[in-house]
Every structure is written in structure tokens, then in C-alpha cells.
Design a protein around this motif. Structure first.
Motif, PDB file in Angstrom:
ATOM      1  N   TYR A  32       0.815  -1.207   0.000  1.00  0.00           N
ATOM      2  CA  TYR A  32       0.000   0.000   0.000  1.00  0.00           C
ATOM      3  C   TYR A  32       0.851   1.261   0.000  1.00  0.00           C
ATOM      4  O   TYR A  32       1.857   1.349   0.716  1.00  0.00           O
ATOM      5  CB  TYR A  32      -0.902   0.048   1.239  1.00  0.00           C
ATOM      6  N   LEU A  33       0.426   2.233  -0.795  1.00  0.00           N
ATOM      7  CA  LEU A  33       0.861   3.616  -0.661  1.00  0.00           C
ATOM      8  C   LEU A  33      -0.319   4.407  -0.106  1.00  0.00           C
ATOM      9  O   LEU A  33      -1.469   4.148  -0.483  1.00  0.00           O
ATOM     10  CB  LEU A  33       1.277   4.201  -2.010  1.00  0.00           C
ATOM     11  N   TYR A  34      -0.041   5.374   0.774  1.00  0.00           N
ATOM     12  CA  TYR A  34      -1.103   6.180   1.366  1.00  0.00           C
ATOM     13  C   TYR A  34      -0.966   7.618   0.892  1.00  0.00           C
ATOM     14  O   TYR A  34       0.089   8.230   1.020  1.00  0.00           O
ATOM     15  CB  TYR A  34      -1.056   6.092   2.887  1.00  0.00           C
ATOM     16  N   SER A  35      -2.066   8.143   0.349  1.00  0.00           N
ATOM     17  CA  SER A  35      -1.993   9.420  -0.342  1.00  0.00           C
ATOM     18  C   SER A  35      -3.299  10.192  -0.186  1.00  0.00           C
ATOM     19  O   SER A  35      -4.389   9.601  -0.087  1.00  0.00           O
ATOM     20  CB  SER A  35      -1.717   9.164  -1.836  1.00  0.00           C
ATOM     21  N   GLY A  36      -3.185  11.520  -0.184  1.00  0.00           N
ATOM     22  CA  GLY A  36      -4.357  12.357  -0.364  1.00  0.00           C
ATOM     23  C   GLY A  36      -4.849  12.222  -1.795  1.00  0.00           C
ATOM     24  O   GLY A  36      -4.346  11.394  -2.567  1.00  0.00           O
ATOM     25  N   GLU A  37      -5.813  13.030  -2.187  1.00  0.00           N
ATOM     26  CA  GLU A  37      -6.390  12.885  -3.522  1.00  0.00           C
ATOM     27  C   GLU A  37      -5.341  13.099  -4.606  1.00  0.00           C
ATOM     28  O   GLU A  37      -4.684  14.140  -4.653  1.00  0.00           O
ATOM     29  CB  GLU A  37      -7.539  13.873  -3.725  1.00  0.00           C
ATOM     30  N   PRO A  38      -5.141  12.111  -5.493  1.00  0.00           N
ATOM     31  CA  PRO A  38      -4.119  12.235  -6.543  1.00  0.00           C
ATOM     32  C   PRO A  38      -4.444  13.336  -7.548  1.00  0.00           C
ATOM     33  O   PRO A  38      -5.611  13.665  -7.780  1.00  0.00           O
ATOM     34  CB  PRO A  38      -4.148  10.859  -7.221  1.00  0.00           C
ATOM     35  N   PHE A  68       5.076  11.288  -4.544  1.00  0.00           N
ATOM     36  CA  PHE A  68       5.299  10.035  -5.259  1.00  0.00           C
ATOM     37  C   PHE A  68       4.665  10.191  -6.632  1.00  0.00           C
ATOM     38  O   PHE A  68       3.537  10.686  -6.757  1.00  0.00           O
ATOM     39  CB  PHE A  68       4.658   8.859  -4.527  1.00  0.00           C
ATOM     40  N   TYR A  69       5.403   9.785  -7.673  1.00  0.00           N
ATOM     41  CA  TYR A  69       4.863   9.814  -9.028  1.00  0.00           C
ATOM     42  C   TYR A  69       4.453   8.397  -9.416  1.00  0.00           C
ATOM     43  O   TYR A  69       5.283   7.487  -9.468  1.00  0.00           O
ATOM     44  CB  TYR A  69       5.889  10.363 -10.014  1.00  0.00           C
ATOM     45  N   LEU A  70       3.165   8.216  -9.672  1.00  0.00           N
ATOM     46  CA  LEU A  70       2.615   6.912 -10.031  1.00  0.00           C
ATOM     47  C   LEU A  70       2.324   6.868 -11.523  1.00  0.00           C
ATOM     48  O   LEU A  70       1.707   7.787 -12.072  1.00  0.00           O
ATOM     49  CB  LEU A  70       1.327   6.657  -9.251  1.00  0.00           C
ATOM     50  N   TYR A  71       2.763   5.799 -12.170  1.00  0.00           N
ATOM     51  CA  TYR A  71       2.474   5.563 -13.584  1.00  0.00           C
ATOM     52  C   TYR A  71       1.411   4.486 -13.659  1.00  0.00           C
ATOM     53  O   TYR A  71       1.619   3.363 -13.192  1.00  0.00           O
ATOM     54  CB  TYR A  71       3.748   5.107 -14.293  1.00  0.00           C
ATOM     55  N   TYR A  72       0.234   4.805 -14.199  1.00  0.00           N
ATOM     56  CA  TYR A  72      -0.902   3.891 -14.164  1.00  0.00           C
ATOM     57  C   TYR A  72      -1.653   3.987 -15.482  1.00  0.00           C
ATOM     58  O   TYR A  72      -2.170   5.049 -15.843  1.00  0.00           O
ATOM     59  CB  TYR A  72      -1.823   4.288 -13.008  1.00  0.00           C
ATOM     60  N   ASN A  73      -1.705   2.871 -16.225  1.00  0.00           N
ATOM     61  CA  ASN A  73      -2.389   2.849 -17.527  1.00  0.00           C
ATOM     62  C   ASN A  73      -1.912   3.970 -18.455  1.00  0.00           C
ATOM     63  O   ASN A  73      -2.717   4.736 -18.999  1.00  0.00           O
ATOM     64  CB  ASN A  73      -3.910   2.928 -17.345  1.00  0.00           C
ATOM     65  N   PHE A  74      -0.612   4.081 -18.621  1.00  0.00           N
ATOM     66  CA  PHE A  74       0.028   5.025 -19.548  1.00  0.00           C
ATOM     67  C   PHE A  74      -0.051   6.482 -19.101  1.00  0.00           C
ATOM     68  O   PHE A  74       0.236   7.375 -19.887  1.00  0.00           O
ATOM     69  CB  PHE A  74      -0.586   4.928 -20.957  1.00  0.00           C
ATOM     70  N   GLU A  75      -0.439   6.729 -17.874  1.00  0.00           N
ATOM     71  CA  GLU A  75      -0.605   8.110 -17.416  1.00  0.00           C
ATOM     72  C   GLU A  75       0.091   8.311 -16.076  1.00  0.00           C
ATOM     73  O   GLU A  75       0.181   7.386 -15.259  1.00  0.00           O
ATOM     74  CB  GLU A  75      -2.091   8.455 -17.283  1.00  0.00           C
ATOM     75  N   TYR A  76       0.569   9.535 -15.855  1.00  0.00           N
ATOM     76  CA  TYR A  76       1.260   9.877 -14.615  1.00  0.00           C
ATOM     77  C   TYR A  76       0.331  10.645 -13.685  1.00  0.00           C
ATOM     78  O   TYR A  76      -0.458  11.496 -14.109  1.00  0.00           O
ATOM     79  CB  TYR A  76       2.504  10.727 -14.908  1.00  0.00           C
ATOM     80  N   TRP A  77       0.468  10.316 -12.392  1.00  0.00           N
ATOM     81  CA  TRP A  77      -0.298  10.971 -11.343  1.00  0.00           C
ATOM     82  C   TRP A  77       0.657  11.395 -10.226  1.00  0.00           C
ATOM     83  O   TRP A  77       1.620  10.695  -9.929  1.00  0.00           O
ATOM     84  CB  TRP A  77      -1.344  10.021 -10.760  1.00  0.00           C
ATOM     85  N   HIS A  78       0.359  12.522  -9.625  1.00  0.00           N
ATOM     86  CA  HIS A  78       1.111  12.943  -8.437  1.00  0.00           C
ATOM     87  C   HIS A  78       0.335  12.520  -7.192  1.00  0.00           C
ATOM     88  O   HIS A  78      -0.857  12.816  -7.059  1.00  0.00           O
ATOM     89  CB  HIS A  78       1.316  14.452  -8.417  1.00  0.00           C
ATOM     90  N   LEU A  79       1.019  11.811  -6.283  1.00  0.00           N
ATOM     91  CA  LEU A  79       0.408  11.388  -5.034  1.00  0.00           C
ATOM     92  C   LEU A  79       0.942  12.250  -3.892  1.00  0.00           C
ATOM     93  O   LEU A  79       2.144  12.227  -3.614  1.00  0.00           O
ATOM     94  CB  LEU A  79       0.733   9.911  -4.737  1.00  0.00           C
TER      95      LEU A  79
END
Length: 293
Positions: free
Chosen positions: A204-210, A265-276
Motif C-alpha cells: 500500500y501507498l497512502y496518499s491524499g487525492e491524486p 510520489f509519481y505513479l504511472y498507471y495505464n500510460f498516465e502519470y499521477w502525483h500522489l
């Protein structure tokens, strides 16, 4: 889900070949309609071949699979879903000088092969019969699942550790494949039960709204976003493979700074980047119960 499985880039090379003795497309041989197939729950510590039961004892980092046995022929089979190019390549990308965007080798797939290595599964883990089923209707489902669910995802991202907290992103790994298969087996009429609670590993990673950042072309092909692109590359450079022991020590400090102090944390998910926007306790490896369906 995707409409087909792309050809893996030749840059991606597995240290340990994927599915060396089985069918790499997860194809299941035909079995007689009146054949009763026993279903086995299989679990063993990750990298048991290298570290024995160490990762199972210390962190409960387990790999999951399913076994089958034909009452008609007596043949045994193992089916598992795992990374084509090892776990590290699915979790973090490579950074190449000739390409601005991080390069990912993150495909996963089902492997079906004859035999169950009883010692491998039972010595440090689990080998338990949990049900019976007639089989052939599952064969096409496995191939469809294998063709459309193609990318391994290590992380599950939640808002906090509370049981009913928001799940921002689900993992897509060996245990998720096992759960999907169990649900399909139940749909086909199998009654599944275990003598003991069924636990599975979650990271698990714990994050506010990405925050959505964009895909490769939007981030790494737009001059106005060059600072973001550089920060993403710097973040993943911390987790690069094949580091020396000294470099790894500095890497841990840099990772701590980025994730805990900067809460990024930078998450790569389904070809897209999100900031956590990371939150305490930031990351946990949890061995949690998921009941059979």
C-alpha cells in the motif's frame, strides 16, 4: 483493459525467462466434459529460489498461484500470473539517454504448465485443495483475461489504513489474478473452501487525492512542462536498477526525502502519470485476509 497485447520491446530482457516450460499465452488443454478437476490454492514466498522463506517470514511477501488436477488422467497443472521482466521492471522504469520519457517494461501475463512442484509450494507456503470444478468453460476466459489485462501494477493506493478508506488505485498482480480466477470458478459452479484463513500480500501507498499530470507525450513533449518532466525523471532515477551498495545507501536517503519529507510520489498507471501527495504511514506491506468467494 486493452483490446490486444502489444509485442514486448526488445529492450526489455528478463534475467529469468518468463514461463520457460509452459504456455506463455495461458492456454489450457482441453479436458473431458465429465472430468472433475480439483482446485488447489498455492502460495510461496517471493524469490524463494534465491532467499528461501526469508521474505515470507520477515515481511509476508508472498506469490500466489492456482493448481489443478484431473481425476480422469491424473495430470496436475499450475497456473500463475506474473511479470514478464521481473518485479523491479514493473515497479520502476528505465531512464534512457536517447528518450526523454521513462521507459517501462511492465507487462504481466498468465503462464499455464503441466505439473505441480509440491515441495516448492508446501515447504514454505501453502498447497491446499479448496474445491472441484468441471473445467473447459474457463479456458477461453483465461485467454480473454490474458489478452486484455496486460500490465503489472505493484501498488495499491489508498487514502489511509482504515478498513473503509478510499482506494485511489488498485494493484494488478498475481494475487489479483488468483481472485479473478476464483470468482470465475465460483461462477462455473465450484464451491471453494479453505481450512484456514486465506491471506494475501498487498503493498500500500497512502496518499491524499491524486492529481492527474498527463501521459508521456503531454509531459515529455511539451516545453512548458519541462520542469515537471525533469522532476519525474529525477524521482525515478532514485530507484534505478543495478546500483552499487554505496549508491543504494544514498538512494534510500533520497527516497526518504522525496516520499516522507516532500510527501511526493509519481505513479504511472495505464500510460498516465499521477502525483500522489503522500500521507503517514506512507507505505505498508500488509498480509491481509481476503475470503474465498
Amino acid at each position: 483493459r486493452f483490446d490486444h497485447r502489444p509485442t514486448a520491446d526488445s529492450y526489455c530482457e528478463a534475467l529469468y525467462p518468463f514461463c520457460p516450460t509452459g504456455d506463455r499465452d495461458g492456454r489450457i488443454p482441453y479436458m473431458r466434459e465429465d472430468d472433475v478437476i480439483s482446485v488447489y490454492r498455492l502460495q510461496t514466498p517471493v524469490w524463494e529460489f534465491k532467499y528461501g522463506d526469508l521474505l515470507g517470514k520477515v515481511q509476508h511477501i508472498m506469490h500466489d498461484a492456482i493448481g489443478f488436477s484431473s481425476s480422469h488422467t491424473g495430470a496436475n497443472y499450475t497456473m500463475e500470473w506474473y511479470e514478464l521482466f521481473q518485479l523491479g521492471n514493473c515497479t520502476f522504469p528505465h531512464l534512457r539517454q536517447e528518450a526523454p520519457a521513462p521507459f517501462w517494461c511492465n507487462q504481466g501475463a498468465a503462464c499455464f504448465f503441466e505439473g505441480i512442484d509440491d515441495l516448492h509450494w508446501s515447504q514454505n507456503g501453502t498447497l491446499e485443495k479448496i474445491g472441484e470444478v468441471t473445467f473447459n468453460h474457463m479456458a477461453q476466459w483465461v485467454q480473454d483475461d490474458n489478452r486484455t489485462g496486460i500490465y503489472y501494477e505493484t501498488w495499491t493506493v489508498r487514502s489511509d489504513p482504515a478498513p473503509n478508506s478510499t482506494v485511489w488505485f488498485e494493484s494488478y498482480d498475481c494475487s489479483q489474478f488468483v481472485h479473478r480466477t476464483y470468482r470465475k470458478l465460483k461462477e462455473l459452479g465450484a464451491k471453494l473452501s479453505s481450512r484456514s484463513p486465506t491471506y494475501y500480500t498487498k503493498i500500500y501507498l497512502y496518499s491524499g487525492e491524486p492529481t492527474y499530470l498527463g501521459n508521456d507525450s503531454a509531459i515529455f513533449g511539451t516545453p512548458a512542462l519541462q520542469n515537471l518532466a525533469a522532476d519525474i525523471r529525477k524521482f525515478y532515477f532514485t530507484f534505478r536498477p543495478h546500483q552499487s551498495f554505496v549508491d543504494f545507501a544514498f538512494t534510500l536517503l533520497e527516497a526518504y526525502k522525496k516520499i516522507v519529507l516532500d510527501k511526493t510520489f509519481y505513479l504511472y498507471y495505464n500510460f498516465e502519470y499521477w502525483h500522489l501527495p503522500m500521507k503517514y504511514p506512507y507505505m505498508q506491506i500488509v498480509y491481509e485476509e481476503v475470503p474465498l468467494p
